[in-house]
Write a protein that holds these residues in place. Structure first.
Motif, PDB file in Angstrom:
ATOM      1  N   LYS A 113       0.818  -1.226   0.000  1.00 24.39           N
ATOM      2  CA  LYS A 113       0.000   0.000   0.000  1.00 24.39           C
ATOM      3  C   LYS A 113       0.845   1.265   0.000  1.00 24.39           C
ATOM      4  O   LYS A 113       0.470   2.268  -0.595  1.00 24.39           O
ATOM      5  N   ALA A 114       2.017   1.238   0.638  1.00 22.01           N
ATOM      6  CA  ALA A 114       2.871   2.431   0.648  1.00 22.01           C
ATOM      7  C   ALA A 114       3.359   2.754  -0.759  1.00 22.01           C
ATOM      8  O   ALA A 114       3.354   3.914  -1.184  1.00 22.01           O
ATOM      9  N   MET A 115       3.769   1.742  -1.500  1.00 21.33           N
ATOM     10  CA  MET A 115       4.256   1.965  -2.857  1.00 21.33           C
ATOM     11  C   MET A 115       3.135   2.469  -3.765  1.00 21.33           C
ATOM     12  O   MET A 115       3.329   3.398  -4.558  1.00 21.33           O
ATOM     13  N   ILE A 116       1.948   1.879  -3.650  1.00 19.44           N
ATOM     14  CA  ILE A 116       0.828   2.323  -4.478  1.00 19.44           C
ATOM     15  C   ILE A 116       0.422   3.741  -4.104  1.00 19.44           C
ATOM     16  O   ILE A 116       0.161   4.584  -4.985  1.00 19.44           O
ATOM     17  N   ALA A 117       0.379   4.063  -2.815  1.00 20.95           N
ATOM     18  CA  ALA A 117      -0.028   5.410  -2.391  1.00 20.95           C
ATOM     19  C   ALA A 117       0.936   6.470  -2.891  1.00 20.95           C
ATOM     20  O   ALA A 117       0.526   7.563  -3.280  1.00 20.95           O
ATOM     21  N   HIS A 118       2.229   6.170  -2.893  1.00 21.83           N
ATOM     22  CA  HIS A 118       3.229   7.160  -3.294  1.00 21.83           C
ATOM     23  C   HIS A 118       3.515   7.154  -4.794  1.00 21.83           C
ATOM     24  O   HIS A 118       3.833   8.206  -5.366  1.00 21.83           O
ATOM     25  N   HIS A 119       3.425   5.996  -5.426  1.00 18.11           N
ATOM     26  CA  HIS A 119       3.866   5.883  -6.822  1.00 18.11           C
ATOM     27  C   HIS A 119       2.834   5.222  -7.730  1.00 18.11           C
ATOM     28  O   HIS A 119       3.165   4.843  -8.859  1.00 18.11           O
ATOM     29  N   GLY A 120       1.603   5.088  -7.262  1.00 19.84           N
ATOM     30  CA  GLY A 120       0.599   4.376  -8.030  1.00 19.84           C
ATOM     31  C   GLY A 120       0.313   4.972  -9.390  1.00 19.84           C
ATOM     32  O   GLY A 120       0.099   4.241 -10.371  1.00 19.84           O
ATOM     33  N   ILE A 121       0.315   6.296  -9.496  1.00 20.68           N
ATOM     34  CA  ILE A 121       0.029   6.934 -10.781  1.00 20.68           C
ATOM     35  C   ILE A 121       1.137   6.621 -11.785  1.00 20.68           C
ATOM     36  O   ILE A 121       0.873   6.284 -12.945  1.00 20.68           O
ATOM     37  N   ASP A 122       2.367   6.706 -11.341  1.00 20.71           N
ATOM     38  CA  ASP A 122       3.503   6.394 -12.208  1.00 20.71           C
ATOM     39  C   ASP A 122       3.438   4.944 -12.677  1.00 20.71           C
ATOM     40  O   ASP A 122       3.612   4.639 -13.868  1.00 20.71           O
TER      41      ASP A 122
ATOM     42  N   ILE B 181      -0.947  11.391  -1.610  1.00 19.76           N
ATOM     43  CA  ILE B 181      -0.745  11.035  -0.212  1.00 19.76           C
ATOM     44  C   ILE B 181      -0.405  12.261   0.631  1.00 19.76           C
ATOM     45  O   ILE B 181      -0.719  12.312   1.817  1.00 19.76           O
ATOM     46  N   GLY B 182       0.186  13.284   0.001  1.00 20.74           N
ATOM     47  CA  GLY B 182       0.506  14.495   0.739  1.00 20.74           C
ATOM     48  C   GLY B 182      -0.707  15.271   1.195  1.00 20.74           C
ATOM     49  O   GLY B 182      -0.616  16.103   2.109  1.00 20.74           O
ATOM     50  N   ALA B 183      -1.868  15.009   0.588  1.00 18.27           N
ATOM     51  CA  ALA B 183      -3.103  15.701   0.967  1.00 18.27           C
ATOM     52  C   ALA B 183      -3.845  15.002   2.092  1.00 18.27           C
ATOM     53  O   ALA B 183      -4.852  15.524   2.589  1.00 18.27           O
ATOM     54  N   VAL B 184      -3.372  13.828   2.505  1.00 24.08           N
ATOM     55  CA  VAL B 184      -4.025  13.087   3.588  1.00 24.08           C
ATOM     56  C   VAL B 184      -3.409  13.502   4.917  1.00 24.08           C
ATOM     57  O   VAL B 184      -2.206  13.356   5.120  1.00 24.08           O
TER      58      VAL B 184
ATOM     59  N   LEU C 195      -6.274   4.958   2.717  1.00 23.58           N
ATOM     60  CA  LEU C 195      -7.325   5.934   2.413  1.00 23.58           C
ATOM     61  C   LEU C 195      -7.060   6.635   1.091  1.00 23.58           C
ATOM     62  O   LEU C 195      -7.987   6.872   0.308  1.00 23.58           O
ATOM     63  N   SER C 196      -5.811   6.976   0.824  1.00 23.45           N
ATOM     64  CA  SER C 196      -5.508   7.673  -0.427  1.00 23.45           C
ATOM     65  C   SER C 196      -5.839   6.800  -1.636  1.00 23.45           C
ATOM     66  O   SER C 196      -6.307   7.302  -2.668  1.00 23.45           O
ATOM     67  N   ILE C 197      -5.627   5.494  -1.515  1.00 24.23           N
ATOM     68  CA  ILE C 197      -5.954   4.573  -2.606  1.00 24.23           C
ATOM     69  C   ILE C 197      -7.466   4.485  -2.787  1.00 24.23           C
ATOM     70  O   ILE C 197      -7.984   4.559  -3.915  1.00 24.23           O
ATOM     71  N   LEU C 198      -8.199   4.347  -1.691  1.00 27.43           N
ATOM     72  CA  LEU C 198      -9.657   4.295  -1.778  1.00 27.43           C
ATOM     73  C   LEU C 198     -10.226   5.575  -2.375  1.00 27.43           C
ATOM     74  O   LEU C 198     -11.156   5.534  -3.188  1.00 27.43           O
ATOM     75  N   ALA C 199      -9.667   6.721  -1.985  1.00 22.87           N
ATOM     76  CA  ALA C 199     -10.166   7.999  -2.492  1.00 22.87           C
ATOM     77  C   ALA C 199      -9.984   8.101  -4.004  1.00 22.87           C
ATOM     78  O   ALA C 199     -10.873   8.564  -4.724  1.00 22.87           O
ATOM     79  N   ALA C 200      -8.827   7.667  -4.487  1.00 20.90           N
ATOM     80  CA  ALA C 200      -8.582   7.717  -5.927  1.00 20.90           C
ATOM     81  C   ALA C 200      -9.600   6.873  -6.679  1.00 20.90           C
ATOM     82  O   ALA C 200     -10.133   7.286  -7.722  1.00 20.90           O
ATOM     83  N   LEU C 201      -9.915   5.699  -6.161  1.00 20.11           N
ATOM     84  CA  LEU C 201     -10.881   4.823  -6.808  1.00 20.11           C
ATOM     85  C   LEU C 201     -12.293   5.385  -6.745  1.00 20.11           C
ATOM     86  O   LEU C 201     -13.043   5.334  -7.718  1.00 20.11           O
ATOM     87  N   CYS C 202     -12.662   5.901  -5.584  1.00 20.90           N
ATOM     88  CA  CYS C 202     -14.038   6.355  -5.383  1.00 20.90           C
ATOM     89  C   CYS C 202     -14.348   7.656  -6.120  1.00 20.90           C
ATOM     90  O   CYS C 202     -15.469   7.835  -6.612  1.00 20.90           O
TER      91      CYS C 202
END
Length: 444
Positions: free
Chosen positions: A116-125, A231-234, A217-224
């Motif tokens: 989850k840390a890798m996806i939250a920080h680098h998921g878009i890339d 992640i910096g906005a959380v 939470l950052s991952i769920l927010a992106a999906l929803c």
């Protein structure tokens, strides 16, 4: 050919390489071996582990790895011609996990991860690389362990506009809060119990300070909400400051304390601004989240047509996490995949962060103060000067034998910024002992 037709020729096996053979990796091996025939029927083809890699070849992991090719260099998994899927279970937002993920996707190999840390920080890339190579990026196990919440939101609720998503996203914190609730334990004693049971690490900061929940939470927010991961906005406030009195007072108010991650659009309509916050909250005792015990996780998503969806289950552990990883592998075997965040990266919004201080609601405030004449008047004056209206005030006797007294305030509805302003005034008081505890009282 119809998808219901039996293929005239069997499909070749899907060949999997595992990177990182810890508790979860061992669980994946055991699951694929124990349910081999059933998984092959459901996947429409056999799924075979062909290679594994980890730091220590000789470590006893409780599973027999001798039948699989061992690679000391994880890059060999990417270069191997007999690997279709790389499963990353190394952990960490950066370092070798991220390097492996980028190289695997760049080589056109499917990637499954619980990180989850890798996806939250680098998921878009990573999602962009996956799109360019038309290869799957799957991460069901990164949020809420064995609960299939990613699939449910990404697919089952895909026609809905999600109003908000929230829940209990960290089993360690929920275990600690359950111990405090059931046994009257202090935070320190409940944490020690969690460590003894293996729910908390020797350094529990990642969990108890809300960082783990913030990643999820950052991952769920992106999906929803169809937004870019940020992640910096959380913002995250953990549970270290809680005392047993907070649990008791919450129960007296008809609530229970839970560490809640919540994401929702700003109701003021400020350009689609998104609120994302992890913090301890008072949850109504009749809400399903109040009944989630121990190390379980739970997620609630509210859709405009489907209504409230509630998911509960094991958020960690070898079995549940392995179950989510293998479910992703089965999807890949079936050729069932799409954009990692339910829509192409270029279609995701870059939502600004909403002003958390502008959120209006009732709040619980706990202070420990010296037992002196005039302290209550000082507190009331600070609240008045900050524009905070007090609904109720309770004063208890000494806590744990010290010289302070516990003051609990419940405010009327008002902006969170006003509460923070009042506490800033009281921070200069010689009569307030230690840091106050502030928790929203959720109306769910």
């Amino acid at each position: 050919m119809s998808p219901y037709a039996t293929p005239t020729a069997p499909r070749p096996p899907l060949r999997v390489a595992l990177a990182g053979i810890g508790v979860v990796g061992g669980g994946v091996v055991r699951l694929l071996e124990a349910n081999r025939a059933l998984i092959a029927r459901r996947a429409g083809r056999p799924i075979e582990i062909v290679a594994v890699s980890a730091r220590d070849r000789h470590k006893d992991r409780g599973v027999d790895l001798s039948r699989y090719r061992w690679e000391d260099d994880m890059d060999a998994l990417v270069a191997a011609g007999d690997v279709d899927v790389v499963v990353e279970m190394i952990g960490g937002a950066d370092g070798s996990a991220l390097t492996l993920a980028r190289r695997a996707l760049g080589a056109g190999k499917a990637l499954v991860t619980a990180n989850k840390a890798m996806i939250a920080h680098h998921g878009i890339d990573l999602a962009r690389i996956a799109e360019e190579k038309d290869t799957p990026l799957k991460y069901e196990a990164a949020v809420a362990g064995g609960i299939p919440v990613i699939k449910a939101i990404r697919e089952g609720a895909s026609a809905n506009e999600i109003a908000r998503v929230y829940g209990i996203l960290n089993g360690t914190c929920n275990y600690i809060l359950t111990q405090m609730e059931r046994n009257g334990a202090s935070f320190a004693d409940a944490l020690a119990a969690a460590q003894a049971e293996g729910y908390a690490e020797a350094d529990p900061s990642f969990d108890v300070d809300g960082i783990d929940a913030a990643h999820k939470l950052s991952i769920l927010a992106a999906l929803c909400f169809g937004t870019r991961l940020d992640i910096g906005a959380v913002t995250a406030d953990g549970i270290r400051g809680l005392i047993a009195a907070d649990i008791r007072e919450a129960e007296a108010l008809g609530h229970r304390v839970r560490l809640i991650g919540m994401a929702e659009r700003d109701s003021a309509g400020n350009g689609g601004a998104l609120y994302q916050h992890v913090q301890p909250c008072l949850v109504p005792a009749d809400h399903p989240l109040a009944y989630v015990p121990g190390a379980l996780n739970a997620v609630v998503a509210e859709g405009n047509f489907v209504g409230r969806l509630f998911f509960e289950g094991a958020g960690a552990g070898a079995g549940p996490t392995a179950s989510a990883i293998v479910a992703d592998i089965i999807d890949i075997a079936r050729d069932e995949y799409g954009p990692a965040f339910a829509m192409p990266v270029d279609a995701l919004d870059a939502a600004p962060a909403a002003d958390a201080g502008a959120r209006v609601g009732k709040h619980y405030v706990r202070l420990i103060v010296e037992d002196r004449i005039g302290v209550l008047a000082e507190i009331a004056a600070a609240m008045r000067d900050a524009g905070v209206s007090i609904e109720s005030l309770i004063q208890r006797g000494s806590e744990d034998g010290d010289d302070g007294v516990v003051i609990v305030l419940v405010t009327h509805e008002g902006p969170a910024s006003a509460i923070h302003a009042a506490l800033a005034i009281l921070a200069g008081s010689d009569h307030v002992v230690g840091a106050p505890m502030l928790m929203p009282i959720l109306a769910l």
